[in-house]
Design an enzyme around this catalytic site. Structure first.
Site, PDB file in Angstrom:
ATOM      1  N   ASP A  38       0.839  -1.194   0.000  1.00 17.68           N
ATOM      2  CA  ASP A  38       0.000   0.000   0.000  1.00 17.68           C
ATOM      3  C   ASP A  38       0.877   1.249   0.000  1.00 17.68           C
ATOM      4  O   ASP A  38       1.989   1.229   0.535  1.00 17.68           O
ATOM      5  CB  ASP A  38      -0.898  -0.024   1.250  1.00 17.68           C
ATOM      6  CG  ASP A  38      -2.078   0.919   1.129  1.00 17.68           C
ATOM      7  OD1 ASP A  38      -2.316   1.468   0.038  1.00 17.68           O
ATOM      8  OD2 ASP A  38      -2.761   1.119   2.146  1.00 17.68           O
ATOM      9  N   TRP A  43       3.209   7.807  -2.216  1.00 13.93           N
ATOM     10  CA  TRP A  43       4.655   7.915  -2.472  1.00 13.93           C
ATOM     11  C   TRP A  43       4.895   8.857  -3.657  1.00 13.93           C
ATOM     12  O   TRP A  43       5.763   9.727  -3.607  1.00 13.93           O
ATOM     13  CB  TRP A  43       5.208   6.521  -2.778  1.00 13.93           C
ATOM     14  CG  TRP A  43       6.679   6.464  -3.057  1.00 13.93           C
ATOM     15  CD1 TRP A  43       7.682   6.235  -2.145  1.00 13.93           C
ATOM     16  CD2 TRP A  43       7.326   6.622  -4.333  1.00 13.93           C
ATOM     17  NE1 TRP A  43       8.899   6.248  -2.783  1.00 13.93           N
ATOM     18  CE2 TRP A  43       8.708   6.479  -4.124  1.00 13.93           C
ATOM     19  CE3 TRP A  43       6.864   6.864  -5.631  1.00 13.93           C
ATOM     20  CZ2 TRP A  43       9.638   6.574  -5.159  1.00 13.93           C
ATOM     21  CZ3 TRP A  43       7.793   6.963  -6.657  1.00 13.93           C
ATOM     22  CH2 TRP A  43       9.170   6.820  -6.419  1.00 13.93           C
ATOM     23  N   ARG A  51       0.348   9.424  -9.874  1.00 19.72           N
ATOM     24  CA  ARG A  51       0.202   8.173  -9.121  1.00 19.72           C
ATOM     25  C   ARG A  51       0.800   6.979  -9.871  1.00 19.72           C
ATOM     26  O   ARG A  51       1.302   6.030  -9.266  1.00 19.72           O
ATOM     27  CB  ARG A  51      -1.281   7.879  -8.856  1.00 19.72           C
ATOM     28  CG  ARG A  51      -1.966   8.813  -7.866  1.00 19.72           C
ATOM     29  CD  ARG A  51      -3.451   8.497  -7.786  1.00 19.72           C
ATOM     30  NE  ARG A  51      -3.702   7.099  -7.426  1.00 19.72           N
ATOM     31  CZ  ARG A  51      -3.666   6.638  -6.170  1.00 19.72           C
ATOM     32  NH1 ARG A  51      -3.386   7.433  -5.183  1.00 19.72           N
ATOM     33  NH2 ARG A  51      -3.911   5.358  -5.941  1.00 19.72           N
ATOM     34  N   THR A  84     -10.964  -6.719  -5.472  1.00 18.67           N
ATOM     35  CA  THR A  84     -12.245  -6.636  -6.186  1.00 18.67           C
ATOM     36  C   THR A  84     -12.812  -5.210  -6.094  1.00 18.67           C
ATOM     37  O   THR A  84     -13.609  -4.812  -6.927  1.00 18.67           O
ATOM     38  CB  THR A  84     -13.272  -7.637  -5.605  1.00 18.67           C
ATOM     39  OG1 THR A  84     -13.234  -7.541  -4.176  1.00 18.67           O
ATOM     40  CG2 THR A  84     -12.953  -9.053  -6.005  1.00 18.67           C
ATOM     41  N   ASN A  86     -10.840  -2.492  -6.232  1.00 25.03           N
ATOM     42  CA  ASN A  86      -9.966  -1.578  -6.983  1.00 25.03           C
ATOM     43  C   ASN A  86     -10.505  -1.204  -8.366  1.00 25.03           C
ATOM     44  O   ASN A  86     -10.023  -0.252  -8.989  1.00 25.03           O
ATOM     45  CB  ASN A  86      -8.542  -2.145  -7.124  1.00 25.03           C
ATOM     46  CG  ASN A  86      -7.724  -2.030  -5.857  1.00 25.03           C
ATOM     47  OD1 ASN A  86      -6.825  -2.833  -5.607  1.00 25.03           O
ATOM     48  ND2 ASN A  86      -8.020  -1.047  -5.010  1.00 25.03           N
ATOM     49  N   ARG A 206       1.865  -5.005   6.237  1.00 19.12           N
ATOM     50  CA  ARG A 206       1.122  -3.974   5.502  1.00 19.12           C
ATOM     51  C   ARG A 206       1.948  -2.692   5.521  1.00 19.12           C
ATOM     52  O   ARG A 206       2.373  -2.249   6.593  1.00 19.12           O
ATOM     53  CB  ARG A 206      -0.267  -3.731   6.095  1.00 19.12           C
ATOM     54  CG  ARG A 206      -1.020  -2.673   5.280  1.00 19.12           C
ATOM     55  CD  ARG A 206      -2.505  -2.652   5.490  1.00 19.12           C
ATOM     56  NE  ARG A 206      -3.077  -1.709   4.523  1.00 19.12           N
ATOM     57  CZ  ARG A 206      -4.311  -1.730   4.063  1.00 19.12           C
ATOM     58  NH1 ARG A 206      -5.157  -2.644   4.488  1.00 19.12           N
ATOM     59  NH2 ARG A 206      -4.725  -0.848   3.184  1.00 19.12           N
ATOM     60  N   GLU A 225       0.599 -13.354  12.429  1.00 16.85           N
ATOM     61  CA  GLU A 225       1.147 -12.163  13.082  1.00 16.85           C
ATOM     62  C   GLU A 225       1.162 -11.003  12.094  1.00 16.85           C
ATOM     63  O   GLU A 225       1.496 -11.205  10.925  1.00 16.85           O
ATOM     64  CB  GLU A 225       2.596 -12.431  13.546  1.00 16.85           C
ATOM     65  CG  GLU A 225       2.726 -13.515  14.581  1.00 16.85           C
ATOM     66  CD  GLU A 225       2.168 -13.112  15.944  1.00 16.85           C
ATOM     67  OE1 GLU A 225       2.123 -11.905  16.237  1.00 16.85           O
ATOM     68  OE2 GLU A 225       1.775 -14.021  16.697  1.00 16.85           O
TER      69      GLU A 225
HETATM   70  C1  FPP Z   1      -1.312   0.266  -3.446  1.00 18.99           C
HETATM   71  O1  FPP Z   1      -0.998   1.604  -3.581  1.00 18.99           O
HETATM   72  C2  FPP Z   1      -0.931  -0.517  -4.583  1.00 18.99           C
HETATM   73  C3  FPP Z   1      -1.772  -1.082  -5.520  1.00 18.99           C
HETATM   74  C4  FPP Z   1      -3.216  -0.984  -5.516  1.00 18.99           C
HETATM   75  C5  FPP Z   1      -1.283  -1.836  -6.651  1.00 18.99           C
HETATM   76  C6  FPP Z   1      -0.127  -2.689  -6.395  1.00 18.99           C
HETATM   77  C7  FPP Z   1       0.650  -2.716  -7.595  1.00 18.99           C
HETATM   78  C8  FPP Z   1       1.957  -2.728  -7.672  1.00 18.99           C
HETATM   79  C9  FPP Z   1       2.881  -2.764  -6.543  1.00 18.99           C
HETATM   80  C10 FPP Z   1       2.516  -2.675  -9.007  1.00 18.99           C
HETATM   81  C11 FPP Z   1       3.146  -3.899  -9.452  1.00 18.99           C
HETATM   82  C12 FPP Z   1       2.511  -5.149  -9.199  1.00 18.99           C
HETATM   83  C13 FPP Z   1       2.664  -6.216  -9.975  1.00 18.99           C
HETATM   84  C14 FPP Z   1       2.065  -7.471  -9.566  1.00 18.99           C
HETATM   85  C15 FPP Z   1       3.411  -6.171 -11.237  1.00 18.99           C
HETATM   86  P1  FPP Z   1      -2.174   2.655  -3.637  1.00 18.99           P
HETATM   87  O2  FPP Z   1      -2.397   3.023  -5.056  1.00 18.99           O
HETATM   88  O3  FPP Z   1      -3.369   2.116  -2.923  1.00 18.99           O
HETATM   89  O4  FPP Z   1      -1.537   3.844  -2.861  1.00 18.99           O
HETATM   90  P2  FPP Z   1      -2.283   4.935  -1.989  1.00 18.99           P
HETATM   91  O5  FPP Z   1      -2.937   4.196  -0.853  1.00 18.99           O
HETATM   92  O6  FPP Z   1      -1.184   5.803  -1.549  1.00 18.99           O
HETATM   93  O7  FPP Z   1      -3.271   5.599  -2.894  1.00 18.99           O
END
Ligand code: FPP
Length: 261
Positions: A38, A43, A51, A84, A86, A206, A225
């Site tokens: 997350d 970031w 983003r 689901t 997202n 997390r 844990e």
């Molecule tokens: C959470 O950050 C991340 C995701 C929803 C997507 C995860 C994807 C990757 C790490 C990219 C690569 C993955 C693969 C499998 C190639 P967020 O967008 O929820 O961040 P925020 O909470 O700061 O908005």
């Protein structure tokens, strides 16, 4: 799980001030580590970037984490890549993520071959764009006889939907006469989850400081844990993994019982 001790030492040389490889007991590592990745968006925003740049940086963090897990000799690493829920994100971001999943998988297949990593997916792949789905099935096929670490990618995954699916599968078997309702026990449910055959995670990490499960592995995390770090996912590295394992090893796991009676 096998590990190359010399390679691991080298991988963990040049420690930061607060932790070294010697701070963890490599003979008592969690066999399955699961991660809610997350903070990609935050970031990027903190750096004045779009983003999408956070997701791209997140891929680098994931590559390092797969390598770290292999070097440590974990049996399984699972990560929550797309829930689901997202699908509610802006279409542009959903498209980018689906594209990133496909291109990353193609690009990283040589790493999975080199490291003998076996791929798995958790979630309903049928709803994914065809290109992404095809690449996923290709990845499954090409790594099916690998015998090293299992890397499970949760995509279009939701724990409640997973349990509903398991209930439906069981109901169908009961109504066809293949199964008796009295035979439904925990093992019967477990074997109909996407994670069938995988050990439950011993450690859930997390990132980005949120204290929620977000519909992730609700059944499988019953005794897991938790380790929550304020670090955003793109900044997660081999050292943060060690810090999580150090925290895990400092805990007293009782599984509902008592120890040292
Ligand atoms: C959470 O950050 C991340 C995701 C929803 C997507 C995860 C994807 C990757 C790490 C990219 C690569 C993955 C693969 C499998 C190639 P967020 O967008 O929820 O961040 P925020 O909470 O700061 O908005």
């Amino acid at each position: 799980m096998n590990r190359d001790e010399a390679l691991l030492r080298e991988y963990y040389s040049s420690s930061p001030a607060d932790i070294t490889l010697d701070d963890v007991d490599v003979n008592h590592l969690p066999s399955h580590v699961s991660i809610i990745m997350d903070g990609n968006g935050r970031w990027a925003q903190a750096r004045g970037l779009d983003r999408s740049k956070g997701h791209v940086a997140g891929v680098d963090a994931l590559r390092e984490t797969v390598t770290t897990s292999v070097r440590l000799g974990l049996d399984a690493l699972s990560v929550y890549a797309f829930s689901t829920e997202n699908w509610r994100r802006p279409q542009r971001e959903v498209d980018l993520l689906m594209h990133l999943f496909a291109t990353t998988l193609v690009k990283e297949l040589p790493l999975f071959h080199q490291e003998n990593v076996k791929l798995r997916f958790l979630g309903d792949l049928e709803a994914l764009p065809k290109r992404t789905r095809d690449v996923f099935y290709q990845g499954l096929d090409e790594t099916s006889d690998h015998t090293g670490m299992t890397f499970a990618l949760a995509v279009n995954y939701g724990s409640r939907a997973e349990m509903v699916r398991a209930a439906r599968l069981l109901a169908q078997e009961v109504s066809s006469g293949a199964l008796s309702a009295d035979d439904i026990d925990e093992a019967a449910v477990e074997s109909r989850l996407y994670t069938a055959g995988l050990p439950d995670p011993e450690l859930l990490i997390r990132t980005s400081g949120e204290l929620r499960l977000s519909n992730y592995l609700l059944w499988q995390l019953a005794y897991t844990e938790f380790y929550v770090t304020d670090i955003m996912w793109p900044d997660f590295d081999r050292w943060e993994m060690l810090r999580a394992i150090r925290a895990f090893q400092s805990r007293n796991r009782r599984f509902g019982g008592v120890v040292n009676q």
